[in-house]
Design an enzyme around this catalytic site. Sequence first.
Site, PDB file in Angstrom:
ATOM      1  N   GLU A 133       0.829  -1.204   0.000  1.00  0.00           N
ATOM      2  CA  GLU A 133       0.000   0.000   0.000  1.00  0.00           C
ATOM      3  C   GLU A 133       0.867   1.259   0.000  1.00  0.00           C
ATOM      4  OE1 GLU A 133      -2.957  -0.293  -0.758  1.00  0.00           O
ATOM      5  OE2 GLU A 133      -3.142  -2.431  -0.388  1.00  0.00           O
ATOM      6  N   HIS A 136       1.976   2.059  -3.428  1.00  0.00           N
ATOM      7  CA  HIS A 136       0.955   2.820  -4.167  1.00  0.00           C
ATOM      8  C   HIS A 136       1.097   4.314  -3.874  1.00  0.00           C
ATOM      9  CE1 HIS A 136      -1.419  -0.157  -6.190  1.00  0.00           C
ATOM     10  NE2 HIS A 136      -1.775  -0.798  -5.091  1.00  0.00           N
ATOM     11  N   GLU A 201      -1.082  -2.533  -9.984  1.00  0.00           N
ATOM     12  CA  GLU A 201      -0.998  -3.561  -8.939  1.00  0.00           C
ATOM     13  C   GLU A 201       0.311  -4.340  -9.049  1.00  0.00           C
ATOM     14  OE1 GLU A 201      -2.838  -4.201  -6.234  1.00  0.00           O
ATOM     15  OE2 GLU A 201      -3.926  -2.381  -6.783  1.00  0.00           O
TER      16      GLU A 201
END
Length: 278
Positions: A133, A136, A201
Amino acid sequence: MYGNWIKTSMLMAGIVALFGTVGALIGGRDGMLLALVFGGATNLWAYWFSDKMVLRMYRAREVDETTSPYLYNMVRELAQRADLPMPKVYLIDEAQPNAFATGRNPDNAAVAATTGIVQLLSERELRGVMAHELSHVKNRDILISTMSATVAGAITVLAQFGMFFGGRGEDRPHPVLAILVMLLAPIAAMIIQMAISRTREFGADRGGAEISGDPLALAAALAKIESYARGTPLATAERHPETAQMMIMNPLAGGMRGLFSTHPDTRERIARLQAMAR
């Protein structure tokens, strides 16, 4: 890494070109201008407010080192390893194991995890997920996915608008061509949007593995999450399927596969992580 960015740039260029084409077919030069203005306005709104909206949607509660020291300290240590500002940390009271990141840039970022994922995964596996995460955040994927989703949605709205209002005079396209574009443009936009999501992703898997220093931990976490997530619905995601692409794993049981999938195949993600470890 650069391959993912090149692919993302090409896909973003494609969806913007599609946006302009639909606008032009609806109303010639004026239609294209309308499309670009509409897209810019919706992108600006999404850029500033999407993080607050999705956190409120999931009834996420902010935690700190007093209320959730285990998760908070883990994120802080990983953020330091990634050379990132400390993001806000949220917990979501949902049984399904999942997590996501949001925020318009690294200085205004947040990471959220469900109580289900905190309980399910080992400390090593959870570190892998939270590093994913933070990757990201570092790559500004939240902004990229927000923009692609916004443009795709705007194309759909404009195509529907075009069913009732076509071009004027010489700018009016052939009726059959216009109808085909208005029917197919939203599907094409969705395919491009999903391709962008899958590419990012893969990039976050690689980046997360580099941040945590343990590709196999994330691989083990993905296998475990997929095994448990299919039998445990994420209630908020079922009501708001547009948020599914934000999660580390598609939270909707029986999620779309192939061109319309928000996430790459889990087996391929695991294989790539295992190759990194080797």
